[in-house]
Design an enzyme around this catalytic site. Structure first.
Site, mmCIF file in Angstrom:
data_model
loop_
_atom_site.group_PDB
_atom_site.id
_atom_site.type_symbol
_atom_site.label_atom_id
_atom_site.label_comp_id
_atom_site.label_asym_id
_atom_site.label_seq_id
_atom_site.Cartn_x
_atom_site.Cartn_y
_atom_site.Cartn_z
ATOM 1 C CB CYS A 1 68.912 25.432 70.334
ATOM 2 S SG CYS A 1 67.869 23.984 70.202
ATOM 3 C CD GLU B 1 64.423 25.188 70.238
ATOM 4 O OE1 GLU B 1 65.095 25.787 71.042
ATOM 5 O OE2 GLU B 1 64.720 24.542 69.358
#
Length: 465
Positions: free
Chosen positions: A271, A237
């Protein structure tokens, strides 16, 4: 020299509001982390045979433990990385929700499946745990980043190791304590206090069966290569520069509110945050004026106080890197609509900032701005907005604002090249929905049952007679 040598042997946590040291933690020796891996594997050998229902009961208790210590852990996270304390509490609410959802749904997600096979045989698919899973996690969500992969893998029957970011070492160790106090078998979830070189040895260790990383694309390339050389599966990720599209028929007031929240939440260090704001020409000026005003009104302040809107960035180097991205974007034609100046006060502060005239070739367009800086981009129309949104090497999340929900859903489904899309709002994660990205934002999925099956053996049992 003695002090420098002593510091090099310690993990050091520092309060970003004032730059003062919080605590120090000794690194493990190679023999210590090897023993920790061995013990985690031994705990796994028993845990894998626990019925999913029994595992779920302990995961439910982990959620209860997080709830009982929510205030304490939220305050520690704020001290270590600067997030607003009320947002730390919200992060822990999400972690509790993940535990509850997993405990309720995990057993049926892991149920055996039966299929007919030719000649009247019986096929059984079973999801068997594979062993010790190693997680390398960042500092921006000290609890959530850990819970996201650890709870899914514990539910699946695996053992879990954690290398947390140095700056949130205390938070990682508190999580280990909470997991243990909830009744999780000793050593099944263990924190490794190790260097990057030692981390490479963990990846190569014969008892480690999978690796999951949340971090930058460059870190992802390194970890994927090292794990691939060992023929070990990875889940990555990575970063993103998520685009939020504002169409002509958007509710302007809601769009501005949600976009501001999406940019400054967690001090902009997320993010899946809103980063590029792509607004169609018909309403660009209206949106721009309201958005810039709202960003100017954001109050920098003590993250322990509820009246603050924005706390400090987590580290000095991160703040300085962000400012350098702003400077380089301006040198290449961007305009500062608000913010953009580095405060002189103690600590690692940066104001809510808006850049206009953002174009390819600028860091604000091409790269991830991991802090409270928004890139405002004008599009001709909806098609042009989607083109700009997808003109990125990243693909984690994104958003669409439109009162025509059916059209927005169609754009999200057929055209948005990301792992997640939010319509008429800003979001982070949902326990029952998949989380993950495409392109340079990584691969693999977590949450929603998907994470439980990333590191299992989908085993085919063929009963022929």
């Amino acid at each position: 020299m003695a002090d420098s040598q002593r510091l090099s042997d310690m993990l050091v946590t520092v309060n970003p509001t004032n730059g003062e040291e919080i605590d120090r933690y000794p690194y493990m020796s190679d023999s210590e982390f090897d023993t920790t891996i061995q013990k985690c594997h031994e705990a796994f050998l028993n845990w894998r045979h626990e019925a999913p229902k029994e595992r779920a009961e302990i995961i439910k208790k982990i959620g209860e433990g997080l709830k009982a210590r929510k205030t304490e852990l939220a305050q520690l996270m704020t001290k270590e990385m600067g997030k607003l304390v009320n947002q730390g509490e919200a992060e822990l609410d999400l972690c509790i929700g993940i535990c509850d959802w997993t405990a309720q749904n995990g057993p049926k997600e892991l149920n055996n499946e039966e299929r007919e096979i030719p000649n009247g045989g019986r096929g059984i698919i079973t999801y068997s745990p594979i062993g010790v899973i190693y997680g390398i996690q960042p500092w921006n969500f000290p609890a959530y980043q850990v819970v996201r992969y650890a709870i899914a893998n514990l539910m699946a029957g695996n053992g879990v190791l954690l290398k947390h970011a140095e700056s949130v070492t205390g938070s990682g160790l508190m999580l280990e304590e909470i997991f243990r106090d909830a009744g999780l078998p000793e050593n099944l979830f263990s924190v490794l206090r190790i260097t990057h070189d030692q981390s490479d040895k963990v990846i190569a260790h014969k008892l480690v069966r999978g690796v999951t990383l949340t971090g930058s694309p460059s870190a992802g390339e390194i970890i994927a290569k090292k794990a691939g050389e060992q023929l070990k599966k990875t889940v990555l990720e990575l970063g993103s520069n998520d685009a939020y599209i504002v169409l002509e028929d958007a509710d302007l007031e809601n769009a501005v509110k949600q976009c501001v929240t999406g940019r400054i939440f967690n001090n902009g260090e997320t993010c899946v945050a809103a980063k590029r704001f792509i607004v169609v020409d018909a309403i660009y000026d209206q949106f721009r004026d309201a958005f810039v005003k709202a960003m100017k009104d954001i109050k920098l302040g003590d993250p322990m106080k509820n009246e603050s809107d924005l706390g400090p960035m987590a580290r000095e180097d991160l703040r300085d890197d962000l400012h350098d991205q702003v400077r380089k974007s301006v040198e290449n034609g961007a305009q500062i609509a608000c913010g953009g100046e580095k405060p002189t006060q103690r600590g690692w502060w940066y104001p809510a900032t808006v850049l206009e005239d953002v174009k390819p070739g600028q860091p604000a367009y091409d790269d991830e701005l991991f802090g409270p800086v928004a890139a405002l981009i004008r599009a001709k129309d909806a098609d042009d907005a989607m083109r700009i949104a997808n003109d990125s090497r990243f693909g984690l999340g994104g958003g669409i604002f439109s009162e025509n929900r059916d059209r927005a859903i169609e754009l999200a489904e057929k055209y948005f090249d990301t792992g997640m899309v939010f319509i008429n709002g800003f979001g982070l994660a949902q326990p029952n929905m998949p989380f993950g990205g495409v392109k340079n934002s990584g691969y693999g999925r977590e949450h929603g049952g998907f994470g439980m099956k990333e590191f299992v053996n989908a085993k085919a049992i063929n009963v022929m007679g």
